[in-house]
Motif scaffolding. Structure first.
Motif, mmCIF file in Angstrom:
data_model
loop_
_atom_site.group_PDB
_atom_site.id
_atom_site.type_symbol
_atom_site.label_atom_id
_atom_site.label_comp_id
_atom_site.label_asym_id
_atom_site.label_seq_id
_atom_site.Cartn_x
_atom_site.Cartn_y
_atom_site.Cartn_z
ATOM 1 N N ALA A 78 18.312 14.875 -100.985
ATOM 2 C CA ALA A 78 18.274 13.794 -101.972
ATOM 3 C C ALA A 78 18.220 12.430 -101.288
ATOM 4 N N ALA A 79 18.943 12.274 -100.172
ATOM 5 C CA ALA A 79 18.923 11.003 -99.446
ATOM 6 C C ALA A 79 17.544 10.733 -98.850
ATOM 7 N N VAL A 80 16.891 11.773 -98.323
ATOM 8 C CA VAL A 80 15.565 11.598 -97.726
ATOM 9 C C VAL A 80 14.545 11.212 -98.794
ATOM 10 N N ILE A 81 14.627 11.820 -99.966
ATOM 11 C CA ILE A 81 13.700 11.490 -101.042
ATOM 12 C C ILE A 81 13.788 10.002 -101.396
ATOM 13 N N VAL A 82 15.006 9.504 -101.519
ATOM 14 C CA VAL A 82 15.199 8.085 -101.835
ATOM 15 C C VAL A 82 14.635 7.205 -100.726
ATOM 16 N N ASN A 83 14.892 7.588 -99.465
ATOM 17 C CA ASN A 83 14.443 6.768 -98.344
ATOM 18 C C ASN A 83 12.929 6.802 -98.163
ATOM 19 N N VAL A 84 12.293 7.911 -98.517
ATOM 20 C CA VAL A 84 10.833 7.959 -98.449
ATOM 21 C C VAL A 84 10.236 6.890 -99.364
ATOM 22 N N ILE A 85 10.807 6.739 -100.550
ATOM 23 C CA ILE A 85 10.293 5.763 -101.517
ATOM 24 C C ILE A 85 10.608 4.339 -101.077
ATOM 25 N N PHE A 86 11.896 4.062 -100.899
ATOM 26 C CA PHE A 86 12.301 2.687 -100.627
ATOM 27 C C PHE A 86 12.087 2.301 -99.166
ATOM 28 N N GLY A 87 12.152 3.278 -98.251
ATOM 29 C CA GLY A 87 11.854 2.975 -96.849
ATOM 30 C C GLY A 87 10.408 2.574 -96.657
ATOM 31 N N THR A 88 9.506 3.282 -97.343
ATOM 32 C CA THR A 88 8.090 2.917 -97.282
ATOM 33 C C THR A 88 7.862 1.527 -97.867
ATOM 34 N N MET A 89 8.560 1.232 -98.971
ATOM 35 C CA MET A 89 8.422 -0.087 -99.590
ATOM 36 C C MET A 89 8.904 -1.198 -98.649
ATOM 37 N N ILE A 131 7.824 -5.841 -94.941
ATOM 38 C CA ILE A 131 8.037 -6.583 -93.689
ATOM 39 C C ILE A 131 6.809 -6.536 -92.786
ATOM 40 N N THR A 132 5.840 -5.673 -93.105
ATOM 41 C CA THR A 132 4.614 -5.600 -92.305
ATOM 42 C C THR A 132 3.492 -6.442 -92.900
ATOM 43 N N ARG A 133 3.329 -6.399 -94.219
ATOM 44 C CA ARG A 133 2.182 -7.024 -94.864
ATOM 45 C C ARG A 133 2.427 -8.463 -95.318
ATOM 46 N N TYR A 134 3.675 -8.882 -95.422
ATOM 47 C CA TYR A 134 3.956 -10.213 -95.967
ATOM 48 C C TYR A 134 4.696 -11.071 -94.944
ATOM 49 N N ARG A 135 4.483 -12.368 -95.057
ATOM 50 C CA ARG A 135 5.187 -13.346 -94.232
ATOM 51 C C ARG A 135 6.020 -14.232 -95.150
ATOM 52 N N PHE A 136 7.332 -14.257 -94.941
ATOM 53 C CA PHE A 136 8.219 -15.012 -95.820
ATOM 54 C C PHE A 136 9.479 -15.364 -95.040
ATOM 55 N N PRO A 137 10.220 -16.385 -95.485
ATOM 56 C CA PRO A 137 11.469 -16.743 -94.807
ATOM 57 C C PRO A 137 12.471 -15.585 -94.861
ATOM 58 N N GLN A 142 6.204 2.018 -90.312
ATOM 59 C CA GLN A 142 5.834 0.632 -90.030
ATOM 60 C C GLN A 142 4.638 0.495 -89.081
ATOM 61 N N PRO A 143 4.595 1.200 -87.936
ATOM 62 C CA PRO A 143 3.425 1.037 -87.047
ATOM 63 C C PRO A 143 2.118 1.480 -87.699
ATOM 64 N N VAL A 144 2.195 2.500 -88.568
ATOM 65 C CA VAL A 144 0.984 2.975 -89.229
ATOM 66 C C VAL A 144 0.464 1.927 -90.206
ATOM 67 N N ILE A 145 1.375 1.297 -90.932
ATOM 68 C CA ILE A 145 0.971 0.250 -91.870
ATOM 69 C C ILE A 145 0.324 -0.913 -91.114
ATOM 70 N N GLU A 146 0.871 -1.240 -89.948
ATOM 71 C CA GLU A 146 0.303 -2.329 -89.148
ATOM 72 C C GLU A 146 -1.131 -2.032 -88.716
ATOM 73 N N GLU A 147 -1.441 -0.745 -88.514
ATOM 74 C CA GLU A 147 -2.772 -0.363 -88.044
ATOM 75 C C GLU A 147 -3.751 -0.081 -89.183
ATOM 76 N N LEU A 148 -3.256 -0.059 -90.426
ATOM 77 C CA LEU A 148 -4.151 0.215 -91.555
ATOM 78 C C LEU A 148 -5.217 -0.869 -91.678
ATOM 79 N N ASN A 149 -6.418 -0.458 -91.953
ATOM 80 C CA ASN A 149 -7.524 -1.395 -92.116
ATOM 81 C C ASN A 149 -7.531 -1.913 -93.554
#
Length: 275
Positions: free
Chosen positions: A69-80, A85-91, A157-164
């Motif tokens: 159950a913990a992994v399921i939650v983290n798959v959703i919110f961890g990916t988010m 933190i990869t796609r956006y720049r903010f304070p 995170q590294p995969v998102i950084e490499e996504l085209n």
């Protein structure tokens, strides 16, 4: 530039391989072999007698269920979190990025005390929930979410950084909505990393002790996890019984990692990666 890509940076394949195998044997294989050796004295029938004890079985099922159950939650919110933190720049982006690794940096006992301070019956949050969080499987679930979250974020995170991003833009021009783009373009690329991160998170959650012990309550058949069973047997000087349960946990972790690694290999091969 050639030297940076050359496999001969560390000279001598033979000696490098030998040192690698020796290090892995000393730090990984030898301790596990000691557990197996300690369990051999029990015999096969006594080993299963220990594992199939009602209290141990209850702890095994609770540990696996709450970890999943913990992994399921983290798959959703961890990916988010990884996406933000990869796609956006903010304070504050760097601060959030650093906070992801905090469960790695903190001693697990500190994490457990912090969670107990929040969710205990007299805690800052627990007082508003009539003691329905701490000392229950719900409290264990929260603790396992905290300690396993970084595995998902850092795997994805590294995969998102490499996504085209051009692929997403092309899908948009073809009329795809956000959900279709995520499901058909982004998710297939993230799948191998998600599977690997989930396997590591699940294996970590099943063996977590320090952050759970303070909030679980360790009530038999209710909130007693498998590592607590091992500690209890050691306190009663039942070394063989503790080794049997530890060996069973080792088998569970090995099976989990084998299954998730196999799934990641299959997904990577399907996507055309070199495996």
């Amino acid at each position: 530039m050639y030297l940076l890509k050359s496999p001969t940076i560390i000279p001598g394949f033979g000696i490098s391989l030998g040192i690698s195998i020796f290090t892995l044997s000393l730090l990984v294989v030898l301790p596990f072999a000691a557990i197996v050796y300690s369990t051999l004295g029990l015999g096969w029938s006594n080993f299963w007698t220990v594992i199939l004890d009602d209290r141990v079985l209850s702890s095994i099922l609770l540990t696996l269920k709450v970890s999943f159950a913990a992994v399921i939650v983290n798959v959703i919110f961890g990916t988010m979190i990884a996406w933000v933190i990869t796609r956006y720049r903010f304070p504050g982006r760097s601060l959030i990025n650093a906070l992801v690794d905090l469960p790695f940096a903190l001693p697990t006992a500190v994490t457990g005390i912090a969670l107990a301070t929040l969710y205990a019956p007299n805690g800052w949050i627990g007082r508003w929930f009539d003691s329905k969080i701490a000392f229950t499987p719900l409290g264990i679930w929260i603790a396992l979410i905290v300690v396993s979250l970084p595995f998902i974020v850092r795997a994805v995170q590294p995969v998102i950084e490499e996504l085209n991003a051009e692929l997403e833009e092309a899908a948009t021009t073809l009329g795809a909505n956000h959900w279709t783009i995520f499901r058909r373009v982004v998710l297939p690329e993230l799948a191998p990393a998600l599977v690997m991160g989930s396997g590591m998170a699940f294996a970590r959650a099943t063996g977590e002790y320090g952050s759970v012990i303070f909030i679980a309550g360790n009530i038999p058949y209710v909130s007693e996890i498998l590592p607590v069973i091992i500690t209890g047997k050691l306190e009663m000087f039942d070394t063989a019984g503790a080794s049997a349960v530890a060996l069973f946990m080792l088998i569970i972790s090995f099976v989990i990692l084998f299954v998730f690694n196999s799934a990641q290999w299959a997904l990577s091969k399907r996507l055309g990666a070199r495996v």
